[in-house]
Design an enzyme around this catalytic site. Structure first.
Site, PDB file in Angstrom:
ATOM      1  N   ASP A 158      21.820  27.649  41.756  1.00  0.00           N
ATOM      2  CA  ASP A 158      20.714  27.843  42.061  1.00  0.00           C
ATOM      3  C   ASP A 158      19.333  27.495  42.016  1.00  0.00           C
ATOM      4  O   ASP A 158      18.054  27.738  42.428  1.00  0.00           O
ATOM      5  CB  ASP A 158      20.199  29.412  41.331  1.00  0.00           C
ATOM      6  CG  ASP A 158      22.064  29.929  41.474  1.00  0.00           C
ATOM      7  OD1 ASP A 158      22.834  29.465  42.160  1.00  0.00           O
ATOM      8  OD2 ASP A 158      21.484  31.000  40.526  1.00  0.00           O
ATOM      9  N   GLU A 159      18.738  27.178  40.836  1.00  0.00           N
ATOM     10  CA  GLU A 159      18.053  25.918  40.315  1.00  0.00           C
ATOM     11  C   GLU A 159      17.895  25.114  41.334  1.00  0.00           C
ATOM     12  O   GLU A 159      16.226  24.285  40.991  1.00  0.00           O
ATOM     13  CB  GLU A 159      17.881  25.461  38.787  1.00  0.00           C
ATOM     14  CG  GLU A 159      18.996  24.435  38.295  1.00  0.00           C
ATOM     15  CD  GLU A 159      20.039  25.196  38.178  1.00  0.00           C
ATOM     16  OE1 GLU A 159      20.813  26.286  38.772  1.00  0.00           O
ATOM     17  OE2 GLU A 159      21.084  24.996  37.066  1.00  0.00           O
ATOM     18  N   SER A 190      33.430  32.469  38.423  1.00  0.00           N
ATOM     19  CA  SER A 190      32.928  32.190  37.101  1.00  0.00           C
ATOM     20  C   SER A 190      31.091  33.420  37.047  1.00  0.00           C
ATOM     21  O   SER A 190      31.987  34.283  35.832  1.00  0.00           O
ATOM     22  CB  SER A 190      32.105  30.729  37.272  1.00  0.00           C
ATOM     23  OG  SER A 190      32.656  29.665  38.495  1.00  0.00           O
ATOM     24  N   TYR A 198      36.011  24.645  46.149  1.00  0.00           N
ATOM     25  CA  TYR A 198      35.012  24.877  44.583  1.00  0.00           C
ATOM     26  C   TYR A 198      34.599  23.610  43.510  1.00  0.00           C
ATOM     27  O   TYR A 198      35.644  23.054  42.403  1.00  0.00           O
ATOM     28  CB  TYR A 198      35.390  25.871  44.032  1.00  0.00           C
ATOM     29  CG  TYR A 198      34.077  26.573  43.101  1.00  0.00           C
ATOM     30  CD1 TYR A 198      32.859  25.975  43.333  1.00  0.00           C
ATOM     31  CD2 TYR A 198      34.556  27.437  42.608  1.00  0.00           C
ATOM     32  CE1 TYR A 198      31.552  26.118  42.652  1.00  0.00           C
ATOM     33  CE2 TYR A 198      33.538  28.056  41.341  1.00  0.00           C
ATOM     34  CZ  TYR A 198      31.997  27.199  41.992  1.00  0.00           C
ATOM     35  OH  TYR A 198      31.044  27.982  40.324  1.00  0.00           O
ATOM     36  N   GLY A 248      25.424  25.177  45.259  1.00  0.00           N
ATOM     37  CA  GLY A 248      25.619  26.560  44.082  1.00  0.00           C
ATOM     38  C   GLY A 248      25.080  26.393  42.844  1.00  0.00           C
ATOM     39  O   GLY A 248      24.923  26.943  41.755  1.00  0.00           O
ATOM     40  N   SER A 260      24.392  32.484  40.896  1.00  0.00           N
ATOM     41  CA  SER A 260      24.709  34.428  39.495  1.00  0.00           C
ATOM     42  C   SER A 260      22.890  34.673  40.497  1.00  0.00           C
ATOM     43  O   SER A 260      23.031  35.272  40.445  1.00  0.00           O
ATOM     44  CB  SER A 260      24.952  33.507  38.669  1.00  0.00           C
ATOM     45  OG  SER A 260      24.448  32.269  38.147  1.00  0.00           O
ATOM     46  N   LYS A 314      32.009  24.549  48.128  1.00  0.00           N
ATOM     47  CA  LYS A 314      30.674  25.120  47.410  1.00  0.00           C
ATOM     48  C   LYS A 314      30.612  24.314  46.014  1.00  0.00           C
ATOM     49  O   LYS A 314      31.581  24.200  45.471  1.00  0.00           O
ATOM     50  CB  LYS A 314      31.075  26.964  46.232  1.00  0.00           C
ATOM     51  CG  LYS A 314      30.393  27.574  45.209  1.00  0.00           C
ATOM     52  CD  LYS A 314      31.013  28.086  45.060  1.00  0.00           C
ATOM     53  CE  LYS A 314      30.499  29.377  43.737  1.00  0.00           C
ATOM     54  NZ  LYS A 314      29.117  28.541  43.532  1.00  0.00           N
TER      55      LYS A 314
HETATM   56  O1  MN9 Z   1      27.442  27.576  40.602  1.00  0.00           O
HETATM   57  C1  MN9 Z   1      27.036  29.775  39.102  1.00  0.00           C
HETATM   58  N1  MN9 Z   1      27.170  29.032  37.985  1.00  0.00           N
HETATM   59  C2  MN9 Z   1      27.853  28.796  36.747  1.00  0.00           C
HETATM   60  C3  MN9 Z   1      26.900  28.878  40.383  1.00  0.00           C
HETATM   61  O2  MN9 Z   1      27.944  29.892  36.741  1.00  0.00           O
HETATM   62  C4  MN9 Z   1      28.522  28.346  36.220  1.00  0.00           C
HETATM   63  C5  MN9 Z   1      25.377  29.518  39.362  1.00  0.00           C
HETATM   64  O3  MN9 Z   1      24.779  29.995  40.179  1.00  0.00           O
HETATM   65  C6  MN9 Z   1      24.316  28.465  37.863  1.00  0.00           C
HETATM   66  O4  MN9 Z   1      24.869  29.975  36.752  1.00  0.00           O
HETATM   67  C7  MN9 Z   1      22.837  29.212  38.604  1.00  0.00           C
HETATM   68  C8  MN9 Z   1      22.409  28.759  37.051  1.00  0.00           C
HETATM   69  O5  MN9 Z   1      22.966  27.166  36.127  1.00  0.00           O
HETATM   70  O6  MN9 Z   1      22.808  27.627  39.144  1.00  0.00           O
END
Ligand code: MN9
Length: 314
Positions: A194-195, A52, A141, A192, A211, A167
């Site tokens: 990040d927060e 994504s 995923y 997955g 990301s 994931k």
């Molecule tokens: O799973 C990412 N999700 C999307 C990976 O891209 C939808 C995350 O890394 C988010 O970008 C991140 C921010 O909400 O947690």
């Protein structure tokens, strides 16, 4: 394959790597080189590409293959490369998976088939067909954007020999913990969100794929190593600051903002593909003000790119 595939060596902090596009939104492999080297220098533990965050669904299959090929070539065995091969239908995913195998990727990953409402048998069949076509370790995923698979469906899919990881981009951390318990220590779970990376690690995740590890990998390497030592309290202190930053950025469509921040701090990753947009100058001013205020509040904050700024790269 007679036994389950093994990816127990793939753990730690793994950026869901950006795909690099030039000003005309064309694939830019020179910039891919810059980004890969930057991330390897940051000490990340693997790369997850064309998912994504990698804008994989905005790329045609030829571009996805060309990018995967370039990254595997640039990395040249220095870190594991996981290629996301998910597409709207099995035929395309199978072809991308076969290609990933041919170029020497370490593992593949896929969201479930999306857009149409599929039943569990169809989703199971999707993963089985990809795994039969390309004998590579598969990380399934779970992400709400593609429709969350239930824990029972995940367990069923995990019985396929090549499926050896998940994931999990969800907020139901008890499910992550439950799956880890049921599927065992050799089934790798990657958090997955990040927060909520620290919460994911506390719930048994073996690694984090996301990301923001393009932008602030050091911050999360520190969080990961503290969690490894069992110091979840200290990790959470850093996580709270990082999460404020992340949640602030996601308000603005975070891929464009993140790419812009990287470009402004000396790592030229190019543009996002439309319909994603880059923030305008006023938004960027607001974001830099926000970063400054976070720094004032927390002293030396764990934001790698602001350290770069302090070193005068911009
Ligand atoms: O799973 C990412 N999700 C999307 C990976 O891209 C939808 C995350 O890394 C988010 O970008 C991140 C921010 O909400 O947690």
């Amino acid at each position: 394959m007679n036994a389950h595939a093994d990816i127990t060596h793939i753990r730690g902090v793994i950026p869901a790597m950006f795909t690099t596009f030039d000003e005309s939104e064309n694939l830019d492999l020179d910039r891919a080189h810059i980004l890969v080297e930057h991330l390897l220098e940051s000490g990340v533990d693997g790369l997850y590409i064309t998912g994504s965050t990698g804008e994989g669904f905005l790329m045609d299959d030829g571009e996805r293959k060309a990018f995967a090929e370039a990254v595997v070539r640039i990395v040249n065995g220095r870190t594991p490369v996981i290629v996301h091969v998910g597409a709207i239908g099995t035929k395309r995913s199978v072809e991308l998976a076969r290609h990933a195998k041919d170029i020497g990727a370490d593992a593949i990953s896929s969201v479930p088939p999306f857009y149409y409402q599929y039943g569990d048998d169809e989703i199971y069949g999707y993963y089985r067909d990809i795994c039969e076509a390309a004998d590579l370790p598969m990380i399934i995923y779970n992400i709400s954007l593609a429709g969350m698979m239930s824990t029972s469906l995940v367990q069923r899919i995990a019985s396929i020999d090549q499926v050896c990881g998940l994931k999990f981009t969800g907020t139901q951390h008890h499910e992550m913990a439950q799956l880890k318990q049921i599927l065992g220590p050799d089934f790798m779970i990657y958090s997955g969100c990040d927060e909520m990376a620290t919460q994911g690690l506390l719930s048994g995740a073996d690694g984090i794929i996301g990301s923001f590890y393009n932008l602030i990998p050091d911050t999360f390497r520190e969080i990961f190593s503290l969690c490894q030592k069992g110091d979840y309290g200290k990790a959470f202190e850093i996580q709270k600051i990082a999460s404020r930053f992340i949640l602030h950025l996601v308000k603005y469509g975070h891929f464009g903002v993140m790419k812009q921040l990287m470009n402004e701090t000396g790592v030229d990753v190019g543009v996002v593909r439309r319909p994603f947009v880059h923030p305008d100058a006023a938004v960027m001013r607001e974001i830099w003000d926000f970063i400054d205020s976070l720094e004032k509040e927390h002293g030396e904050i764990h934001m790698d790119f602001t350290r770069q700024r302090h070193r005068g790269i911009d």
